[in-house]
Structure formats: C-alpha cells, structure tokens
Design an enzyme around this catalytic site. Sequence first.
Site, PDB file in Angstrom:
ATOM      1  N   GLU A  17      -5.428 -26.312  60.757  1.00 41.79           N
ATOM      2  CA  GLU A  17      -5.036 -24.999  60.353  1.00 41.79           C
ATOM      3  C   GLU A  17      -6.366 -23.927  60.195  1.00 41.79           C
ATOM      4  OE1 GLU A  17      -3.419 -21.470  60.704  1.00 41.79           O
ATOM      5  OE2 GLU A  17      -1.080 -22.678  61.621  1.00 41.79           O
ATOM      6  N   ARG A  99       4.528 -21.694  50.157  1.00 39.82           N
ATOM      7  CA  ARG A  99       3.645 -22.133  50.262  1.00 39.82           C
ATOM      8  C   ARG A  99       2.507 -20.657  50.667  1.00 39.82           C
ATOM      9  NH1 ARG A  99       1.635 -23.714  55.056  1.00 39.82           N
ATOM     10  NH2 ARG A  99       2.918 -25.266  56.221  1.00 39.82           N
ATOM     11  N   ASN A 101       0.787 -19.342  53.948  1.00 44.79           N
ATOM     12  CA  ASN A 101       0.327 -20.286  55.741  1.00 44.79           C
ATOM     13  C   ASN A 101      -1.323 -19.164  55.795  1.00 44.79           C
ATOM     14  OD1 ASN A 101       1.330 -22.163  57.184  1.00 44.79           O
ATOM     15  ND2 ASN A 101       2.118 -20.273  58.481  1.00 44.79           N
ATOM     16  N   ASN A 148       3.069 -16.657  60.545  1.00 47.89           N
ATOM     17  CA  ASN A 148       1.954 -16.763  61.098  1.00 47.89           C
ATOM     18  C   ASN A 148       1.342 -14.927  62.004  1.00 47.89           C
ATOM     19  OD1 ASN A 148       0.550 -19.814  61.165  1.00 47.89           O
ATOM     20  ND2 ASN A 148       3.469 -20.060  62.356  1.00 47.89           N
ATOM     21  N   ASP A 198       2.328 -19.675  67.234  1.00 51.74           N
ATOM     22  CA  ASP A 198       2.069 -19.514  66.196  1.00 51.74           C
ATOM     23  C   ASP A 198       0.715 -18.455  65.569  1.00 51.74           C
ATOM     24  OD1 ASP A 198       0.838 -21.207  64.020  1.00 51.74           O
ATOM     25  OD2 ASP A 198       1.957 -22.713  64.535  1.00 51.74           O
TER      26      ASP A 198
END
Length: 294
Positions: A17, A99, A101, A148, A198
Amino acid sequence: MFMTPECVAPTGCTLGEGPLWSPSEGFLWWVDIKRAKLHRYNPRTGNTRRYDLPIRASTLALFDGNILMAGEREIGIYDPATEAYERLRTLDAEPISNRTNDGGIAPDGSFWFGTMDDAQKVAQGNYYRYTSDGKLEPLRLPSVMITNTFQFSPDGSVFYTCDSVEQEVLSFQHEIGTGKVTDRKVLANTFELSGYPDGSAVDSEGCLWTCLWDASRIVRLTPDGEIDRTITLAAPRPTSLTFGDEDLKTLFITTARAGMSFPQLDSRPLSGSLFAVRVDVPGLPPREFGKARE
C-alpha cells in the site's frame, strides 16, 4: 485502451500500500501494512530495499527530506537514512480496533488520512486532517467501513474518496485552506465491474485512476465518471498507485496477497508485487506536507 503492466519488484507483500514517488531521490516508496515493512524501489537500477518499521504504516507523504507516515493509531516521521522514527500525534479518540488506512496531501499542504476497523466488521472508519502546526481535526464525513482514496483535482476544488465496501467512488466540493467538504456525489459505482475501489491517483488532465480490488484492474475515470481506459493486472488485488519517473508517465501499482487461498496464489504468483506501466498522460507532481501548492 487496454494496457498491461509488468512486475518490477516481486516483493510478495501481504498488503502492499501507500506508493510514494520521491522526485529528489528518484525512488518509489511503499509499505506492507500487515508486516510493518517499508519498501524502496530504484527504477534506474531495478534494486529494492526493505526496512523494518515500529508501526504498521499504511500511508506515506514527503516531509522535509523524510517520510511522514500514518499507521496503527498515530502519525510519525521516519528517516530512512538513520532508520529512526519519531511519533508526532496519537489518535486518542479512535476505537482500539481501528487502524489508519489511506491518505494524501491536500493543496494547502495538510495531511488527510482515514481510519478503519482492522477486522472489517464495523463501519467506524473516520477521516482526519493534520496540519503543519500540529493541529489534528476530524473531517465532517460519514463513518465508513474502509476509507480509501484521498485525492484532489488539479485545481484543488474537488476531493475524491472511496467507500470501498459500498463500491462507490465519491466526489466532494473542497474549500482550500479550511478543508471544508460539501456536495457529496457518487462519481462511479464499481459493482458491475466486480471490484471494490481502493487507492487512486489523479493525472494532469484531472482524471482519476482507481484500483479495483478483486477485479485485477485499474480504471481511469474522467471528471464526469466515465471510464476511458483500463489496465489489467497479473494480480487480482491492486491496492494503490502513483505516478513516477522524471516525466511522471510511469504508473506504479501496489498489490496484495492477503486473504488469497493457496490455489489462488499458485495461479497468481505475482500477487503482492510492485507493478509499473507507461502511460501517455503524466501525473501531478507529488505534494509535500506543510507546503501549499500555488
């Protein structure tokens, strides 16, 4: 137009990522969230290097010769030269199961990023804006399962994001400086493409290149939401992308192998690798934290 990228770094990331192009170094940086690793690729030599991180970083940004990163429930600075990490802020209001992203730098130089439930069971992901004077403020956007795409149009007037689980690419009107976002619209729905939106990147023509998780492809969306180009991959789970090289015409794509069965991995062994493909429209120069773009 269909294009097929090549694998340039078979790193086998569990969850690759946060690709970040560094023009001053000529390097491509990205992370493997699940393994708490930072990767570096040098396109001039083809060499890669891996660094151990003290947190599961999920998104990266340029900052004064170092790397600003968000991971777990905090923001920090990492210096690859010394491999030293300094925590800047913690997200004290976030649920313990959350968490960070995806994220990105806004036109005014602030750092925008999102959070998500790491187990992907509860829609409790939030949006934040972090400024160079250390101010951390929530953005007034609805909570989602997986945050995202944190991208802006070339003039900064439009903010793009994704509600991945709902398979929607969203656009908002953006007020530069205040960070105010209004006028929510669905730019594109990806259900019929059998993929989940995404990470994304905006090119110099204002089009949004978006990864489609589980669909083995990236699509280029015009500002009107039309698909005019498609990239097919040898990996089913592209996660994010960015433009790089001196002319910003190389599209670097991170991928994942998380959640894939052994038979799936046998048939798609390059899953988790870094891919690259040349395109005809350049991207935008990467923004740096704390520096507004004129």
